[in-house]
Design an enzyme around this catalytic site. Sequence first.
Site, mmCIF file in Angstrom:
data_model
loop_
_atom_site.group_PDB
_atom_site.id
_atom_site.type_symbol
_atom_site.label_atom_id
_atom_site.label_comp_id
_atom_site.label_asym_id
_atom_site.label_seq_id
_atom_site.Cartn_x
_atom_site.Cartn_y
_atom_site.Cartn_z
ATOM 1 N N HIS A 28 87.104 -53.662 22.813
ATOM 2 C CA HIS A 28 85.827 -54.367 22.880
ATOM 3 C C HIS A 28 85.390 -54.761 21.479
ATOM 4 C CE1 HIS A 28 82.660 -50.944 22.096
ATOM 5 N NE2 HIS A 28 83.725 -50.779 21.357
ATOM 6 N N CYS A 42 81.836 -52.911 13.982
ATOM 7 C CA CYS A 42 81.982 -52.963 15.436
ATOM 8 C C CYS A 42 81.897 -54.385 15.992
ATOM 9 C CB CYS A 42 80.948 -52.065 16.113
ATOM 10 S SG CYS A 42 81.248 -50.326 15.775
ATOM 11 N N HIS A 102 88.196 -53.926 18.556
ATOM 12 C CA HIS A 102 88.782 -52.612 18.332
ATOM 13 C C HIS A 102 88.869 -51.898 19.669
ATOM 14 C CE1 HIS A 102 84.429 -51.967 18.139
ATOM 15 N NE2 HIS A 102 84.637 -50.702 18.462
ATOM 16 N N HIS A 121 89.180 -48.061 22.088
ATOM 17 C CA HIS A 121 88.838 -46.652 22.246
ATOM 18 C C HIS A 121 89.588 -46.093 23.453
ATOM 19 C CE1 HIS A 121 85.378 -46.904 19.537
ATOM 20 N NE2 HIS A 121 84.994 -47.986 20.188
ATOM 21 N N HIS A 166 92.740 -50.718 30.048
ATOM 22 C CA HIS A 166 93.582 -51.665 29.329
ATOM 23 C C HIS A 166 93.063 -53.098 29.439
ATOM 24 C CE1 HIS A 166 96.234 -48.234 28.940
ATOM 25 N NE2 HIS A 166 96.808 -48.889 27.946
ATOM 26 N N GLU A 194 83.038 -42.607 23.294
ATOM 27 C CA GLU A 194 84.045 -43.443 22.633
ATOM 28 C C GLU A 194 84.977 -42.590 21.788
ATOM 29 O OE1 GLU A 194 82.136 -46.410 20.256
ATOM 30 O OE2 GLU A 194 81.323 -47.462 21.983
#
Length: 122
Positions: free
Chosen positions: A14, A25, A29, A31, A69, A108
Site C-alpha cells: 500500500h 509512507c 511499501h 507489510h 498479495h 502492520e
Amino acid sequence: MTELWRTFSFDAAHYLPKVPAGHKCGNMHGHTYTVEIRLRGEVDPVAGWVRDFGDIKEAFRPLEAELDHKVLNDVPGLDNPTSELLAQWLWERLIDVLPDLYSVSVSETANSGVVYRGAPSV
C-alpha cells in the site's frame, strides 16, 4: 461475558496518498498484516463456547482473498488504506456475519497496531 479471538495474517502492499509530501509512507511499501478478530458473548451452556472458531475463519476467508498479495489502494473502499481505515473496513464486512463481533485489530508490525470497536449488530 467471555471474549474469544482468532488471528490471521496476510501480505499486502500500500501507499498512503494523504500524508505530507516526502513522508516515507507515501511511497509504495508492504507489510505482513496481522488481524485479530474478537467476539464477545456468553458461553452457550450446551455447546460450551461463545462461537466456533471455524465460524470466524469462514467469515474472514473471503476478505483475506480480497486483501492477500494485493495493493490495498486498489481494493474498493481502501483508497487511503491506513491501519485505522482497514480495521473499520473489516468491521463493516464482518459485523453482519459475526453479530457478536467485539473488536478488529490490525497490526502492520509487531510494534504498532490499532483496535476498532464499531457499533454492535442490532
